[in-house]
Scaffold this motif. Structure first.
Motif, PDB file in Angstrom:
ATOM      1  N   THR A   1       0.836  -1.188   0.000  1.00 47.99           N
ATOM      2  CA  THR A   1       0.000   0.000   0.000  1.00 47.99           C
ATOM      3  C   THR A   1       0.876   1.244   0.000  1.00 47.99           C
TER       4      THR A   1
ATOM      5  N   PHE B   1       1.226   5.154   1.177  1.00 50.48           N
ATOM      6  CA  PHE B   1       0.734   6.075   2.204  1.00 50.48           C
ATOM      7  C   PHE B   1       0.744   7.499   1.645  1.00 50.48           C
TER       8      PHE B   1
ATOM      9  N   HIS C   1      -4.672  10.261  -5.096  1.00 49.93           N
ATOM     10  CA  HIS C   1      -5.905   9.718  -4.531  1.00 49.93           C
ATOM     11  C   HIS C   1      -7.147  10.330  -5.170  1.00 49.93           C
TER      12      HIS C   1
ATOM     13  N   LYS D   1      -2.976  -0.790  -3.026  1.00 50.58           N
ATOM     14  CA  LYS D   1      -3.972   0.157  -2.567  1.00 50.58           C
ATOM     15  C   LYS D   1      -3.301   1.427  -2.052  1.00 50.58           C
TER      16      LYS D   1
ATOM     17  N   THR E   1      -3.353   4.013   1.207  1.00 50.07           N
ATOM     18  CA  THR E   1      -3.769   4.186   2.592  1.00 50.07           C
ATOM     19  C   THR E   1      -3.637   5.661   2.939  1.00 50.07           C
TER      20      THR E   1
ATOM     21  N   THR F   1      -0.199   5.687  11.158  1.00 46.82           N
ATOM     22  CA  THR F   1      -0.863   4.999  10.047  1.00 46.82           C
ATOM     23  C   THR F   1      -0.034   3.822   9.564  1.00 46.82           C
TER      24      THR F   1
ATOM     25  N   ARG G   1      -0.342   0.905  11.930  1.00 41.39           N
ATOM     26  CA  ARG G   1      -1.605   0.165  11.872  1.00 41.39           C
ATOM     27  C   ARG G   1      -1.644  -0.845  10.726  1.00 41.39           C
ATOM     28  N   GLU G   2      -0.778  -0.643   9.737  1.00 41.16           N
ATOM     29  CA  GLU G   2      -0.755  -1.591   8.624  1.00 41.16           C
ATOM     30  C   GLU G   2       0.222  -2.736   8.911  1.00 41.16           C
TER      31      GLU G   2
ATOM     32  N   ARG H   1       3.280  -2.943   3.938  1.00 39.89           N
ATOM     33  CA  ARG H   1       3.675  -1.537   3.905  1.00 39.89           C
ATOM     34  C   ARG H   1       4.488  -1.241   2.644  1.00 39.89           C
TER      35      ARG H   1
END
Length: 347
Positions: free
Chosen positions: A77, A79, A87, A102, A104, A120, A123-124, A134
């Motif tokens: 992902t 960040f 995004h 993805k 995040t 953040t 949390r991944e 990550r």
């Protein structure tokens, strides 16, 4: 009085002249021409990065998506800020070009903070094989709300990424505007600040359509070349991309154009401030988010001003309701246009 976007402004005459000069005779294709090699050398000089891999693409979306795809595995992902261009404005191109990675979103406003980024990231990667792994951190400079990260702020973000052994990408669509604001070197605002890959913008600053992708680690070069070709972004007549970038970099046109845009924005911001406008975000470079009464917006639009309302509509009932405008200055905006806009605003 056109303040809708710096994408909407004209191409600089020196760039058009360079395209005409490049159109003389023949040159090898696919970036194997002398002009492309000249541009690559010049960018390495500007960034004080003699080993950097430098490539040209036609759009900012291609630059961002291909750069991130080179840094990111499909099961990882990226960040980024909730309002990052990757995004909000790239139609899932990063997800497409990465093969499904993805995004995040780091909670907060347009500027990420180290604390929010660290939380953040933490949390991944907590669900092992069941969750996304990550991946890279993507930072936007200038942000999509017109703010500029200081060098210390950039370094603090890249330090968080480095602590987690993650690469950093910088979306520099308005890199020049940020650079002249900070009065620093290109190296200071990129690899010295911890950036691994940079989308170096030109289209928003007077070019017809070209961006550079710079990898400060040349080990990524071959993979990017393959992804660029596979993604349909390897131009056969690459000299026409290179001609634009060569003119952009010659005699520091990229910096003088950015200074012109920033100065115009400062003039406009001062006039708005004197008119009582409320600034929603700090106008650090060439973009303003300011709230004005609906009646003022109606007056400006009726006089021919072109810009975007960020919230609300002109046809609301309350003339005093504050509506936020997004106003962007490009290199070509004249003082006369700004002064006319402010004269209409003052009524």
């Amino acid at each position: 009085m056109f303040f809708a976007s710096d994408n909407s402004g004209p191409v600089h005459p020196q760039v058009l002249a360079a395209l005409g000069a490049a159109n003389d005779g023949y040159a090898m294709g696919y970036g194997d021409d002398p002009l492309t090699k000249q541009v690559q050398r010049r960018i390495r000089e500007i960034f004080e990065a003699p080993e950097a891999a430098v490539y040209l693409v036609a759009t900012g979306t291609a630059a961002n998506a291909l750069a991130l795809a080179t840094l990111c595995q499909p099961f990882e992902t990226v960040f980024c800020s909730p309002v990052a261009h990757i995004h909000e404005d790239e139609c899932n191109a990063p997800e497409f070009f990465t093969g499904g990675a993805k995004l995040t979103l780091v909670p907060g406003d347009d500027k990420m903070t180290p604390k929010a980024l660290a939380a953040t990231i933490a949390r991944e990667n907590t669900r092992g094989v069941h969750g996304p792994q990550r991946g890279p951190v993507s930072i936007t400079q200038v942000t999509e709300r017109g703010a500029v990260y200081t060098l210390d702020e950039l370094r603090a973000l890249t330090a968080v990424a480095r602590d987690h052994e993650l690469p950093c990408h910088l979306d520099g669509a308005r890199f020049a505007n940020a650079l002249v604001r900070l009065s620093c070197s290109a190296a200071d605002m990129s690899w010295r600040a911890g950036v691994d890959a940079l989308s170096f913008g030109g289209t928003k600053n007077g070019l017809l359509g070209v961006e550079a992708v710079i990898f400060f680690d040349p080990d990524k070069a071959w993979e990017f070349e393959l992804r660029r070709k596979r993604g349909g972004h390897l131009f056969s007549k690459g000299r026409y991309l290179a001609a634009q970038m060569a003119a952009y970099l010659a005699d520091d046109l990229w910096l003088s154009s950015a200074r012109s845009a920033n100065a115009a924005c400062a003039r406009l911001a001062e006039g708005l401030r004197n008119a009582g406008a409320e600034f929603v975000h700090p106008p650090d470079a060439n973009m303003i988010f300011a709230a004005l009464p609906r009646a003022a917006h109606r007056r400006l639009h009726e006089a021919g001003a072109v810009y975007h309302l960020w919230d609300g509509t002109l046809d609301g009932a309350d003339p005093d309701e504050l509506l936020t405008a997004r106003l962007v200055c490009d290199w070509s905006i004249s003082n006369a246009q700004i002064d006319r806009f402010l004269a209409v605003l003052h009524g």
